[in-house]
Design a protein around this motif. Structure first.
Motif, PDB file in Angstrom:
ATOM      1  N   GLY A  70       6.839  10.842   7.858  1.00  8.96           N
ATOM      2  CA  GLY A  70       7.305  10.533   6.407  1.00  8.96           C
ATOM      3  C   GLY A  70       6.531  11.363   5.512  1.00  8.96           C
ATOM      4  N   THR A  71       6.665  11.293   4.176  1.00 13.42           N
ATOM      5  CA  THR A  71       6.118  11.778   3.108  1.00 13.42           C
ATOM      6  C   THR A  71       5.539  10.671   2.125  1.00 13.42           C
ATOM      7  OG1 THR A  71       7.997  12.391   1.714  1.00 13.42           O
ATOM      8  CG2 THR A  71       7.258  13.880   3.261  1.00 13.42           C
ATOM      9  N   ALA A  72       4.949  11.133   1.138  1.00  9.27           N
ATOM     10  CA  ALA A  72       4.710  10.276  -0.026  1.00  9.27           C
ATOM     11  C   ALA A  72       5.808   9.702  -0.952  1.00  9.27           C
ATOM     12  CB  ALA A  72       3.518  10.761  -0.802  1.00  9.27           C
ATOM     13  N   SER A  73       6.569  11.014  -1.028  1.00 11.50           N
ATOM     14  CA  SER A  73       8.004  10.608  -1.793  1.00 11.50           C
ATOM     15  C   SER A  73       8.700   9.708  -1.073  1.00 11.50           C
ATOM     16  CB  SER A  73       8.782  12.049  -1.974  1.00 11.50           C
ATOM     17  OG  SER A  73       7.928  12.814  -2.878  1.00 11.50           O
ATOM     18  N   ASP A  74       8.802   9.720   0.140  1.00 12.51           N
ATOM     19  CA  ASP A  74       9.616   8.702   0.997  1.00 12.51           C
ATOM     20  C   ASP A  74       8.947   7.376   0.690  1.00 12.51           C
ATOM     21  OD1 ASP A  74      11.315  10.583   2.133  1.00 12.51           O
ATOM     22  OD2 ASP A  74       9.801  10.890   3.925  1.00 12.51           O
ATOM     23  N   SER A  75       7.537   7.205   0.674  1.00 13.48           N
ATOM     24  CA  SER A  75       7.062   6.013   0.615  1.00 13.48           C
ATOM     25  C   SER A  75       7.159   5.327  -0.923  1.00 13.48           C
ATOM     26  CB  SER A  75       5.588   6.267   0.591  1.00 13.48           C
ATOM     27  OG  SER A  75       5.010   6.629   1.794  1.00 13.48           O
ATOM     28  N   TYR A  76       7.275   6.333  -1.992  1.00 14.07           N
ATOM     29  CA  TYR A  76       7.634   5.570  -3.276  1.00 14.07           C
ATOM     30  C   TYR A  76       8.826   5.190  -3.361  1.00 14.07           C
ATOM     31  CZ  TYR A  76       3.101   8.315  -4.058  1.00 14.07           C
ATOM     32  OH  TYR A  76       1.710   8.716  -4.253  1.00 14.07           O
ATOM     33  N   ARG A  77       9.989   6.097  -2.613  1.00  7.31           N
ATOM     34  CA  ARG A  77      11.184   5.496  -2.910  1.00  7.31           C
ATOM     35  C   ARG A  77      11.477   3.908  -2.170  1.00  7.31           C
ATOM     36  NH1 ARG A  77      12.524  11.048  -2.170  1.00  7.31           N
ATOM     37  NH2 ARG A  77      12.518  10.804   0.036  1.00  7.31           N
ATOM     38  N   ASN A  78      10.905   3.940  -1.101  1.00  2.00           N
ATOM     39  CA  ASN A  78      10.936   2.541  -0.153  1.00  2.00           C
ATOM     40  C   ASN A  78      10.134   1.663  -0.961  1.00  2.00           C
ATOM     41  OD1 ASN A  78      11.968   3.872   1.701  1.00  2.00           O
ATOM     42  ND2 ASN A  78      10.485   4.370   3.118  1.00  2.00           N
ATOM     43  N   SER A  79       9.151   1.828  -1.558  1.00  4.35           N
ATOM     44  CA  SER A  79       8.325   0.815  -2.398  1.00  4.35           C
ATOM     45  C   SER A  79       9.197   0.437  -3.518  1.00  4.35           C
ATOM     46  CB  SER A  79       6.966   1.523  -3.166  1.00  4.35           C
ATOM     47  OG  SER A  79       5.875   1.655  -1.836  1.00  4.35           O
ATOM     48  N   LEU A  80       9.832   1.323  -4.316  1.00  7.81           N
ATOM     49  CA  LEU A  80      10.564   0.600  -5.242  1.00  7.81           C
ATOM     50  C   LEU A  80      11.886  -0.017  -4.835  1.00  7.81           C
ATOM     51  CD1 LEU A  80      11.425   0.575  -8.215  1.00  7.81           C
ATOM     52  CD2 LEU A  80      12.359   2.870  -8.091  1.00  7.81           C
ATOM     53  N   ASP A  81      12.298   0.366  -3.695  1.00  5.29           N
ATOM     54  CA  ASP A  81      13.493  -0.265  -3.052  1.00  5.29           C
ATOM     55  C   ASP A  81      13.077  -1.634  -2.599  1.00  5.29           C
ATOM     56  OD1 ASP A  81      16.283  -0.154  -1.998  1.00  5.29           O
ATOM     57  OD2 ASP A  81      15.330  -0.390  -0.079  1.00  5.29           O
ATOM     58  N   HIS A 141      -8.279   5.485  -0.953  1.00  6.41           N
ATOM     59  CA  HIS A 141      -8.437   7.076  -0.844  1.00  6.41           C
ATOM     60  C   HIS A 141      -8.526   7.622   0.339  1.00  6.41           C
ATOM     61  CE1 HIS A 141      -8.428   6.787  -5.425  1.00  6.41           C
ATOM     62  NE2 HIS A 141      -9.313   5.839  -5.130  1.00  6.41           N
ATOM     63  N   SER A 142      -8.008   8.936   0.504  1.00 10.24           N
ATOM     64  CA  SER A 142      -8.226   9.852   1.667  1.00 10.24           C
ATOM     65  C   SER A 142      -7.721   9.096   2.889  1.00 10.24           C
ATOM     66  CB  SER A 142      -9.752  10.110   1.846  1.00 10.24           C
ATOM     67  OG  SER A 142     -10.015  11.147   2.644  1.00 10.24           O
ATOM     68  N   MET A 143      -6.720   8.177   2.963  1.00  9.59           N
ATOM     69  CA  MET A 143      -6.017   7.736   3.819  1.00  9.59           C
ATOM     70  C   MET A 143      -4.680   8.058   4.231  1.00  9.59           C
ATOM     71  SD  MET A 143      -7.566   3.677   3.643  1.00  9.59           S
ATOM     72  CE  MET A 143      -7.034   3.417   5.522  1.00  9.59           C
ATOM     73  N   PRO A 144      -4.457   8.876   5.341  1.00 12.95           N
ATOM     74  CA  PRO A 144      -3.060   9.485   5.527  1.00 12.95           C
ATOM     75  C   PRO A 144      -1.994   8.390   5.589  1.00 12.95           C
ATOM     76  CG  PRO A 144      -4.579  10.166   7.193  1.00 12.95           C
ATOM     77  CD  PRO A 144      -5.334   8.889   6.590  1.00 12.95           C
ATOM     78  N   SER A 145      -2.340   7.051   5.604  1.00 16.46           N
ATOM     79  CA  SER A 145      -1.451   5.814   5.880  1.00 16.46           C
ATOM     80  C   SER A 145      -1.100   5.080   4.706  1.00 16.46           C
ATOM     81  CB  SER A 145      -1.711   4.932   6.660  1.00 16.46           C
ATOM     82  OG  SER A 145      -2.866   4.508   6.490  1.00 16.46           O
ATOM     83  N   VAL A 146      -1.786   5.526   3.389  1.00 12.55           N
ATOM     84  CA  VAL A 146      -1.708   4.845   2.067  1.00 12.55           C
ATOM     85  C   VAL A 146      -1.241   6.033   0.930  1.00 12.55           C
ATOM     86  CG1 VAL A 146      -2.980   3.602   0.387  1.00 12.55           C
ATOM     87  CG2 VAL A 146      -3.296   3.220   2.802  1.00 12.55           C
ATOM     88  N   ALA A 147      -0.299   5.577   0.365  1.00 14.42           N
ATOM     89  CA  ALA A 147       0.329   6.576  -0.710  1.00 14.42           C
ATOM     90  C   ALA A 147      -0.101   5.826  -2.043  1.00 14.42           C
ATOM     91  CB  ALA A 147       1.822   6.973  -0.591  1.00 14.42           C
ATOM     92  N   LEU A 160       0.672  -1.239   0.021  1.00 14.74           N
ATOM     93  CA  LEU A 160       0.006  -0.019  -0.152  1.00 14.74           C
ATOM     94  C   LEU A 160       0.994   1.218  -0.017  1.00 14.74           C
ATOM     95  CD1 LEU A 160      -2.002  -2.215   0.898  1.00 14.74           C
ATOM     96  CD2 LEU A 160      -3.160  -0.363   2.389  1.00 14.74           C
ATOM     97  N   SER A 161       2.280   1.112  -0.051  1.00  7.87           N
ATOM     98  CA  SER A 161       2.901   2.104  -0.192  1.00  7.87           C
ATOM     99  C   SER A 161       2.766   2.927   1.130  1.00  7.87           C
ATOM    100  CB  SER A 161       2.989   3.137  -1.613  1.00  7.87           C
ATOM    101  OG  SER A 161       4.027   3.808  -1.580  1.00  7.87           O
ATOM    102  N   PRO A 162       2.960   2.515   2.311  1.00 11.99           N
ATOM    103  CA  PRO A 162       2.566   2.964   3.491  1.00 11.99           C
ATOM    104  C   PRO A 162       3.516   4.426   3.755  1.00 11.99           C
ATOM    105  CG  PRO A 162       4.060   1.261   3.873  1.00 11.99           C
ATOM    106  CD  PRO A 162       3.753   1.059   2.500  1.00 11.99           C
ATOM    107  N   ILE A 163       2.679   5.312   4.338  1.00  8.42           N
ATOM    108  CA  ILE A 163       3.252   6.667   4.876  1.00  8.42           C
ATOM    109  C   ILE A 163       3.272   6.438   6.276  1.00  8.42           C
ATOM    110  CG2 ILE A 163       2.977   9.041   4.870  1.00  8.42           C
ATOM    111  CD1 ILE A 163       0.808   9.103   2.512  1.00  8.42           C
TER     112      ILE A 163
END
Length: 340
Positions: free
Chosen positions: A25-36, A55-61, A18-21
């Protein structure tokens, strides 16, 4: 092979992200972590990597799921990448056909389209998505039929008329039905499609849904035999104690969800017993009772027990862990125990 001898090494292992936030952290951090994470699990032999629409969930990017699928597919080489899932009633089927037609054209032979019928959001968010609030998901079969029609090959002698999905038309994009009850299980069986069950948050319907899918299965041009995947929460660490500590973030996420107090993923806590009521504890233990939490030995036994109970053809592992390095380690342990 008899059911009693089916082992973990006999089935595929995959990832649901879910690419967790996380808090801080930020969504950008989440995307880097998901790719890693995707690059690591590809090297560790995981079969596919799915991202989920919420949608509309602060923990999901992963709300713009199709976009993120392209990011992950572009940063990996061979692993299948897809949606677990796209909530089809949130979208026009033509839009999904075009989006996944684009992905499949960019990454041939690597894209999966998993579909669900839930909104993945609350009523206010449904309204913002232009959903009819009276919809119960009962029109999902019709939406699915429309989507599949956009993707089917067109014979050369068929007149070019009507609306067409370009790209998308004629591409081999595997469609999966996802569910947390028996509705999609029955529909997937009747259509001869693969089925993925959300065992990570709906364990009470797990056996019923698996049984319904297999009993209703009809061979199709897609599958000769049923193929069932099971979503599983796994929090693995070097010791049971460490895993239990890390898993408190998972429990806090669900605790905040049932309280309606949505937050980013919270750091683990030493004593979660201080934070919930007896009723909340009972509720969460029931909802998360199929989770596998512990040391490598505990995880191996827990996953094998789930396999014995469900005879799943594939496990899709999701690990809701606050620290990225600990999350990587959890998946590494899963890879290590798979062939024991």
């Amino acid at each position: 092979m008899s059911e009693s001898t089916k082992l973990l090494r006999d089935i595929k292992r995959s990832v649901l992200d879910l690419s967790p936030i996380v808090q801080g952290g930020t969504a950008s951090d989440s995307y880097r972590n998901s790719l890693d994470l995707a690059q690591h699990v590809e090297n560790w032999g995981f079969h596919r990597y799915w991202l989920a629409e919420h949608h509309s969930m602060p923990s999901v990017a992963s709300s713009a799921t199709s976009v993120l699928i392209g990011h992950i597919a572009g940063g990996t080489k061979t692993m299948r990448v897809g949606s677990g899932g796209i909530m089809l009633p949130n979208h026009a089927p033509l839009v999904i056909a075009e989006q996944f037609g684009t992905l499949a054209s960019l990454y041939p032979g690597r894209i999966d389209l998993g579909l669900g019928r839930a909104p993945g959001s609350d009523q206010r968010t449904m309204r913002a998505l232009r959903r009819d609030l009276r919809s119960t998901g009962d029109d999902f079969p019709e939406l699915l039929e429309e989507l599949r029609d956009y993707l089917r090959p067109r014979p050369e002698d068929e007149p070019a008329k009507g609306v067409r999905a370009i790209p998308g038309e004629g591409l081999d994009i595997p469609i999966w039905l996802l569910g947390s009850s028996d509705f999609s299980a029955r529909l997937a069986g009747q259509l001869g499609l693969p089925f993925a069950f959300a065992g990570h948050f709906s364990p009470n319907y797990m056996q019923t849904a698996m049984h319904t899918y297999r009993n209703s299965f009809r061979p199709s041009e897609v599958l000769d035999e049923p193929y069932a995947m099971l979503g599983v929460n796994v929090v693995a660490a070097d010791t049971d104690e460490r895993a239990s500590y890390l898993a408190s973030s998972l429990y806090l996420t669900f605790l905040n969800l049932i309280r309606g107090d949505l937050k980013p993923i919270q750091p683990p806590v030493d004593n979660i017993e201080e934070l919930w009521t007896d009723f909340e504890k009972l509720t969460l233990n029931a909802q998360l009772r199929s989770s596998v939490i512990g040391s490598p030995e505990t995880v191996q036994k827990g996953l094998q027990s789930l396999l014995d109970a469900t005879q799943a053809d594939e496990f899709m592992i999701t690990s809701n862990i606050y620290d990225h390095a600990e999350r990587l380690r959890s998946y590494e342990i899963v890879a290590d125990v798979w062939n024991l």
